[in-house]
Design a protein around this motif. Structure first.
Motif, PDB file in Angstrom:
ATOM      1  N   SER A   3      63.835  44.474  32.536  1.00 50.68           N
ATOM      2  CA  SER A   3      62.554  45.147  32.025  1.00 50.68           C
ATOM      3  C   SER A   3      60.978  44.909  33.051  1.00 50.68           C
ATOM      4  O   SER A   3      60.228  45.648  32.511  1.00 50.68           O
ATOM      5  CB  SER A   3      62.536  45.084  31.230  1.00 50.68           C
ATOM      6  OG  SER A   3      62.231  43.371  30.625  1.00 50.68           O
ATOM      7  N   VAL A   4      61.251  44.311  34.182  1.00 46.22           N
ATOM      8  CA  VAL A   4      60.151  44.024  34.503  1.00 46.22           C
ATOM      9  C   VAL A   4      59.230  45.154  35.148  1.00 46.22           C
ATOM     10  O   VAL A   4      58.473  46.001  34.975  1.00 46.22           O
ATOM     11  CB  VAL A   4      59.898  42.851  35.696  1.00 46.22           C
ATOM     12  CG1 VAL A   4      58.777  43.079  36.968  1.00 46.22           C
ATOM     13  CG2 VAL A   4      60.129  41.170  35.573  1.00 46.22           C
ATOM     14  N   GLN A   5      59.804  46.197  36.068  1.00 42.84           N
ATOM     15  CA  GLN A   5      59.302  47.534  36.714  1.00 42.84           C
ATOM     16  C   GLN A   5      58.158  48.733  35.228  1.00 42.84           C
ATOM     17  O   GLN A   5      58.384  48.792  35.495  1.00 42.84           O
ATOM     18  CB  GLN A   5      60.856  47.998  37.090  1.00 42.84           C
ATOM     19  CG  GLN A   5      61.333  47.108  38.300  1.00 42.84           C
ATOM     20  CD  GLN A   5      59.590  47.184  39.898  1.00 42.84           C
ATOM     21  OE1 GLN A   5      59.128  47.464  39.146  1.00 42.84           O
ATOM     22  NE2 GLN A   5      60.408  46.474  40.293  1.00 42.84           N
ATOM     23  N   GLN A   6      59.381  47.840  34.242  1.00 44.59           N
ATOM     24  CA  GLN A   6      59.431  49.333  32.742  1.00 44.59           C
ATOM     25  C   GLN A   6      58.124  48.557  32.344  1.00 44.59           C
ATOM     26  O   GLN A   6      57.469  49.746  31.874  1.00 44.59           O
ATOM     27  CB  GLN A   6      60.406  49.404  32.043  1.00 44.59           C
ATOM     28  CG  GLN A   6      60.022  49.908  30.803  1.00 44.59           C
ATOM     29  CD  GLN A   6      61.393  49.985  29.760  1.00 44.59           C
ATOM     30  OE1 GLN A   6      62.221  48.970  30.251  1.00 44.59           O
ATOM     31  NE2 GLN A   6      61.475  50.796  28.789  1.00 44.59           N
ATOM     32  N   VAL A   7      57.930  47.590  32.344  1.00 42.82           N
ATOM     33  CA  VAL A   7      56.884  46.926  31.852  1.00 42.82           C
ATOM     34  C   VAL A   7      55.430  47.307  33.008  1.00 42.82           C
ATOM     35  O   VAL A   7      54.353  47.421  31.950  1.00 42.82           O
ATOM     36  CB  VAL A   7      56.841  45.409  30.933  1.00 42.82           C
ATOM     37  CG1 VAL A   7      54.847  44.984  31.357  1.00 42.82           C
ATOM     38  CG2 VAL A   7      57.511  45.280  30.390  1.00 42.82           C
ATOM     39  N   ASP A   8      55.404  47.528  34.230  1.00 48.68           N
ATOM     40  CA  ASP A   8      54.875  47.965  35.452  1.00 48.68           C
ATOM     41  C   ASP A   8      54.618  49.341  34.738  1.00 48.68           C
ATOM     42  O   ASP A   8      53.149  49.173  35.027  1.00 48.68           O
ATOM     43  CB  ASP A   8      54.959  46.682  36.430  1.00 48.68           C
ATOM     44  CG  ASP A   8      55.301  46.129  36.367  1.00 48.68           C
ATOM     45  OD1 ASP A   8      54.896  45.176  36.061  1.00 48.68           O
ATOM     46  OD2 ASP A   8      55.485  45.663  37.800  1.00 48.68           O
ATOM     47  N   GLY A  38      58.612  42.103  41.982  1.00 47.67           N
ATOM     48  CA  GLY A  38      59.678  42.221  40.964  1.00 47.67           C
ATOM     49  C   GLY A  38      60.834  41.654  40.096  1.00 47.67           C
ATOM     50  O   GLY A  38      61.536  41.666  39.738  1.00 47.67           O
ATOM     51  N   PHE A  39      61.141  39.917  40.828  1.00 48.18           N
ATOM     52  CA  PHE A  39      61.949  39.087  40.292  1.00 48.18           C
ATOM     53  C   PHE A  39      63.246  39.907  40.361  1.00 48.18           C
ATOM     54  O   PHE A  39      64.104  39.245  39.548  1.00 48.18           O
ATOM     55  CB  PHE A  39      61.843  38.545  39.353  1.00 48.18           C
ATOM     56  CG  PHE A  39      60.461  37.929  38.466  1.00 48.18           C
ATOM     57  CD1 PHE A  39      59.366  36.885  38.687  1.00 48.18           C
ATOM     58  CD2 PHE A  39      59.624  38.842  37.856  1.00 48.18           C
ATOM     59  CE1 PHE A  39      58.557  35.925  38.565  1.00 48.18           C
ATOM     60  CE2 PHE A  39      57.839  38.629  37.289  1.00 48.18           C
ATOM     61  CZ  PHE A  39      57.353  36.976  37.730  1.00 48.18           C
ATOM     62  N   GLN A  40      63.306  40.055  42.504  1.00 46.66           N
ATOM     63  CA  GLN A  40      64.743  40.808  42.528  1.00 46.66           C
ATOM     64  C   GLN A  40      65.438  40.176  43.579  1.00 46.66           C
ATOM     65  O   GLN A  40      64.263  39.899  44.771  1.00 46.66           O
ATOM     66  CB  GLN A  40      64.515  41.968  42.431  1.00 46.66           C
ATOM     67  CG  GLN A  40      64.179  43.612  41.631  1.00 46.66           C
ATOM     68  CD  GLN A  40      64.215  44.345  41.385  1.00 46.66           C
ATOM     69  OE1 GLN A  40      65.364  44.905  42.382  1.00 46.66           O
ATOM     70  NE2 GLN A  40      62.919  45.073  40.980  1.00 46.66           N
ATOM     71  N   PHE A 161      71.368  31.513  43.251  1.00 46.64           N
ATOM     72  CA  PHE A 161      70.395  30.640  42.984  1.00 46.64           C
ATOM     73  C   PHE A 161      68.825  31.438  42.259  1.00 46.64           C
ATOM     74  O   PHE A 161      68.265  30.554  41.628  1.00 46.64           O
ATOM     75  CB  PHE A 161      69.772  29.791  44.914  1.00 46.64           C
ATOM     76  CG  PHE A 161      69.325  28.331  44.259  1.00 46.64           C
ATOM     77  CD1 PHE A 161      69.308  27.156  43.649  1.00 46.64           C
ATOM     78  CD2 PHE A 161      67.447  28.159  44.400  1.00 46.64           C
ATOM     79  CE1 PHE A 161      68.669  26.591  42.933  1.00 46.64           C
ATOM     80  CE2 PHE A 161      67.021  27.275  44.763  1.00 46.64           C
ATOM     81  CZ  PHE A 161      67.569  26.705  42.506  1.00 46.64           C
ATOM     82  N   LEU A 162      69.049  32.490  43.153  1.00 43.30           N
ATOM     83  CA  LEU A 162      67.802  32.749  42.743  1.00 43.30           C
ATOM     84  C   LEU A 162      67.520  33.963  41.154  1.00 43.30           C
ATOM     85  O   LEU A 162      66.621  33.943  40.556  1.00 43.30           O
ATOM     86  CB  LEU A 162      66.512  33.712  44.040  1.00 43.30           C
ATOM     87  CG  LEU A 162      66.606  33.323  45.404  1.00 43.30           C
ATOM     88  CD1 LEU A 162      65.720  34.517  45.933  1.00 43.30           C
ATOM     89  CD2 LEU A 162      64.979  32.459  44.488  1.00 43.30           C
ATOM     90  N   ASN A 163      68.656  34.311  40.879  1.00 45.19           N
ATOM     91  CA  ASN A 163      69.172  34.733  40.143  1.00 45.19           C
ATOM     92  C   ASN A 163      68.407  33.534  38.669  1.00 45.19           C
ATOM     93  O   ASN A 163      68.250  33.999  37.935  1.00 45.19           O
ATOM     94  CB  ASN A 163      70.222  35.515  39.907  1.00 45.19           C
ATOM     95  CG  ASN A 163      69.818  36.783  40.395  1.00 45.19           C
ATOM     96  OD1 ASN A 163      68.723  37.391  40.152  1.00 45.19           O
ATOM     97  ND2 ASN A 163      71.112  37.759  40.726  1.00 45.19           N
ATOM     98  N   THR A 164      69.610  33.118  38.902  1.00 42.64           N
ATOM     99  CA  THR A 164      69.685  31.494  38.029  1.00 42.64           C
ATOM    100  C   THR A 164      68.164  31.654  37.134  1.00 42.64           C
ATOM    101  O   THR A 164      67.828  30.686  36.437  1.00 42.64           O
ATOM    102  CB  THR A 164      69.846  30.500  37.931  1.00 42.64           C
ATOM    103  OG1 THR A 164      71.891  30.783  38.800  1.00 42.64           O
ATOM    104  CG2 THR A 164      70.868  29.391  37.052  1.00 42.64           C
ATOM    105  N   ILE A 165      67.818  30.712  38.672  1.00 40.60           N
ATOM    106  CA  ILE A 165      65.749  30.716  38.069  1.00 40.60           C
ATOM    107  C   ILE A 165      64.728  31.807  37.465  1.00 40.60           C
ATOM    108  O   ILE A 165      64.716  31.058  36.089  1.00 40.60           O
ATOM    109  CB  ILE A 165      65.534  29.977  39.102  1.00 40.60           C
ATOM    110  CG1 ILE A 165      65.770  28.962  39.966  1.00 40.60           C
ATOM    111  CG2 ILE A 165      63.526  30.398  39.548  1.00 40.60           C
ATOM    112  CD1 ILE A 165      65.550  29.178  41.509  1.00 40.60           C
TER     113      ILE A 165
END
Length: 705
Positions: A3-8, A38-40, A161-165
């Motif tokens: 939902s980061v993009q939606q909040v932006d 965007g944390f992707q 690894f990145l997704n888990t973080i």
């Protein structure tokens, strides 16, 4: 994070609605240059691959360093090894791609730039021959790294690894609000779906009721016909012949079934008997191994048994020091312990038995503080009361550098190392209160660079009207960095909390806890950031635990009393006064009955003094700072406690409740520490030189009545 993009977009819409056009343009520019993507995880890996494709090694390392400071440094210490492996694989991917693209000059440039740093690293020893290999893809040393399977495995692992973080990051309020909104929408859809199913069910129930009514009507009609036929038979035969009979065997079977059901139901609440007439429990608990209901794992509270949050898996007693211990700390990786005794002897040893004990003596001054370098187990720092901070290299077994404090602040009270840089901070204070009054200076806070071995910044606490702080001035007792080493929180004896910007060493927040403390005395013996870094936990010398908001300085989120902390110091310790006139501690030898299961050293050399019929160590604790330690997630803390100060007591930080008590030691405890690098492991050190290491695992049951 979906939902980061939606909040932006919502933020952009709000800015336009409010007419904040300049802010809107700046926000759009920031979004286009968003390093977090965007944390992707897919886009972050694409960014890394773009640097590899353009052979931009500096851009690649800068972006990886950003990810390290932004995310990886916040991870638990046990994941640091994995982060290092990902970095190594990323650099190897860079070299492999450059070789495949015939960019030999970039490969040579890489080793010219980083060869000195990589030299001596066994993981890179063979890679120095890569530029000179005729066909690296078939060379046994590099063949694996040129395969598509290795690249795919590395990419998928880094992606996961990145997704888990990202999935476990604490979210800001705005993002949480949007997630709650989406959850409410999903729940509303689910409610509507259930309502539809309920309506369909009601319709089906009505239909079934109609069918049942029709069947009942048909049955009643048949019963009327049967009654009429029976009446006719009675009239014709002058006797009644039953239409249904039940034989004896059926009666016996029915009785046995009834009896069996009765026995089964009553067995849930009563005790049954075996063939010999011996009563045996028949409830469900009787089928559970008794070890699961061991009373040692339960604590009575308000008449109920409360399960301990941790299960002790092992505990061992060690005797590495020969006199009372003043401070003991786990290393960065958690398998080494540095313990300092009152004879100013530091011993570095492993409680797993994987290395020999190192002994470091400091006979010219008293050791006041001790700290491991936060990124490895290589360096140990300790401060004295003679202006010196010494850096000891465990591998070379030597003092590699000595930092000198200002002569006005010879007492190095505390040391704290940055978790991400070769940097440490230490606090200094005058030799006595009289010195502070004469010189109108109560202390200093200094940061030092371990790479250049030079001072970086200094902040002094001066007792004057133009002091940079309006709070009461007192020497600093506690120092702790935040997760990325950019901020520093300190606590002092007057109850003042300060948060410093580590780049300028200027206080950006400050407040005093004494005015709002319920029963505390303002003397702080522990202060550190919570795991989500939205608050500061403070433990006072009087045993009060409080949580303070970082966003609203001076706002207490919670306050509670740690029952049993601080412990009462035995009278024999309070009344004992050393006869030595030297400025450093010197102890005579005598005997002790404590014996370590791990140490081969004789216990006859433990220094102690006999008062009456008791044998105690020559040490009176003067600071309670080493007596408090928090878990890695800051959900729990362990303190010296018990009726006589011989037990480690675990408290819950959310409410200050005592949740577990560790096994007692024979003498008064002086230091505790908690590491999560090797699981939940706690050490408790005592005045007789003993150290108990307790390994624990989270319990699976809580609040068992």
């Amino acid at each position: 994070m979906n939902s980061v993009q939606q909040v932006d977009e919502l933020v952009k819409e709000y800015l336009l609605f409010r007419g904040f056009s300049n802010t809107f343009r700046a926000f759009e520019q920031e979004c286009r240059n968003d390093k977090d993507k965007g944390f992707q995880a897919d886009k972050i890996i694409e960014e890394l691959n773009s640097y590899i494709a353009s052979s931009d090694i500096n851009g690649l390392l800068d972006y990886w360093k950003y990810l390290d400071l932004r995310y990886f440094s916040r991870l638990d210490a046990r994941f640091f090894g994995s982060v290092k492996k990902f970095e190594t694989s990323l650099l190897r991917n860079y070299l492999v791609y450059a070789t495949q693209q015939k960019r030999r000059d970039k490969v040579i440039e890489f080793f010219d730039t980083f060869g000195t740093e990589l030299n001596g690293n066994p993981e890179w020893s063979k890679w120095f021959g890569l530029p000179f290999s005729k066909n690296p893809a078939t060379d046994p040393s590099f063949e694996t790294f040129f395969t598509k399977q290795w690249l795919d495995k590395f990419t998928v692992s880094l992606h996961n690894f990145l997704n888990t973080i990202f999935q476990h990051m604490p979210l800001p309020s705005l993002l949480c609000f949007n997630l709650d909104r989406l959850r409410r929408r999903a729940l509303q859809n689910e409610i509507d779906s259930l309502k539809t199913e309920l309506e369909n069910g009601d319709t089906e129930i009505i239909s079934l009721k109609q069918k049942v009514a029709q069947c009942d009507l048909a049955g009643s009609r048949r019963q009327s016909c049967d009654n009429l036929r029976e009446k006719n038979e009675k009239v014709s035969n002058h006797q009644y012949v039953p239409r249904f009979t039940l034989n004896t065997s059926e009666v016996n079977l029915s009785s046995s079934l009834s009896l069996s059901r009765s026995t089964t139901l009553s067995g849930k609440h009563e005790t049954g008997s075996d063939q010999n007439g011996v009563k045996t429990p028949t409830d469900e608990r009787s089928m559970t191994p008794i070890s699961e209901y061991d009373t040692d794992e339960l604590e009575l509270r308000n008449g109920h048994a409360i399960a301990n949050p941790f299960t002790v898996t092992s505990q061992e007693l060690f005797l590495e020091n020969t006199s009372g211990i003043s401070v003991a700390k786990f290393s960065h990786q958690g398998d080494l312990i540095a313990s300092c005794d009152v004879d100013n002897v530091i011993r570095i040893w492993s409680y797993t038995g994987t290395s020999s004990t190192l002994k470091l003596s400091n006979q010219n001054s008293n050791i006041l503080s001790l700290e491991w370098e936060a990124r490895s187990d290589k360096l140990l720092l300790y401060g004295t009361d003679e202006r010196l901070v010494k850096v000891y290299n465990k591998e070379s077994r030597s003092i590699v550098h000595e930092f000198q404090m200002d002569d006005r602040f010879p007492r190095v009270n505390q040391i704290s190392c940055s978790p991400v840089e070769s940097l440490f901070a230490c606090s200094g204070s005058p030799r006595s209160i009289d010195d502070a009054c004469i010189k109108s200076v109560t202390g200093s806070l200094i940061t030092w660079n371990l790479k250049t071995m030079t001072i970086q910044d200094t902040f002094r606490f001066e007792a004057s009207s133009n002091s940079p702080s309006s709070l009461p001035l007192s020497p600093i007792e506690t120092i702790k960095f935040n997760h990325n080493g950019q901020m520093l929180v300190t606590g002092d004896k007057s109850g003042s909390i300060r948060i410093f910007d580590i780049r300028t060493l200027a206080p950006i927040m400050k407040w005093n806890i004494s005015s709002t403390s319920k029963s505390g005395n303002g003397v702080i013996c522990s202060s550190l950031y919570s795991f989500d870094e939205n608050s500061i936990y403070v433990v006072e010398d009087s045993g009060e635990l409080s949580q303070w908001s970082v966003h609203k300085p001076g706002l207490a989120i919670s306050q509670s009393k740690l029952q049993g902390f601080p412990p009462t110091i035995p009278t024999t310790l309070i009344n004992f006064t050393p006869t030595s006139t030297k400025t450093f501690r010197k102890r005579a030898t005598s005997t002790s009955s404590v014996r370590s299961t791990k140490s081969t050293r004789s216990t006859s050399s433990i220094p102690s003094i006999v008062i009456g019929t008791e044998t105690i160590s020559h040490y009176t604790p003067t600071s309670r700072v080493p007596m408090v330690a928090f878990s890695g997630d800051t959900d729990y803390l362990v303190c010296v406690g018990g009726n006589d100060g011989t037990q480690g007591v675990i408290y819950q930080t959310s409410n200050g409740d005592r949740v577990q008590v560790l096994e007692s030691q024979k003498q008064y405890l002086t230091s505790v520490d908690w590491t999560n690098s090797t699981g939940n492991t706690i050490l408790t050190a005592a005045i007789d030189g003993t150290v108990r290491v307790t390994k624990m695992e989270p319990s699976t049951s809580h609040n068992v009545l």
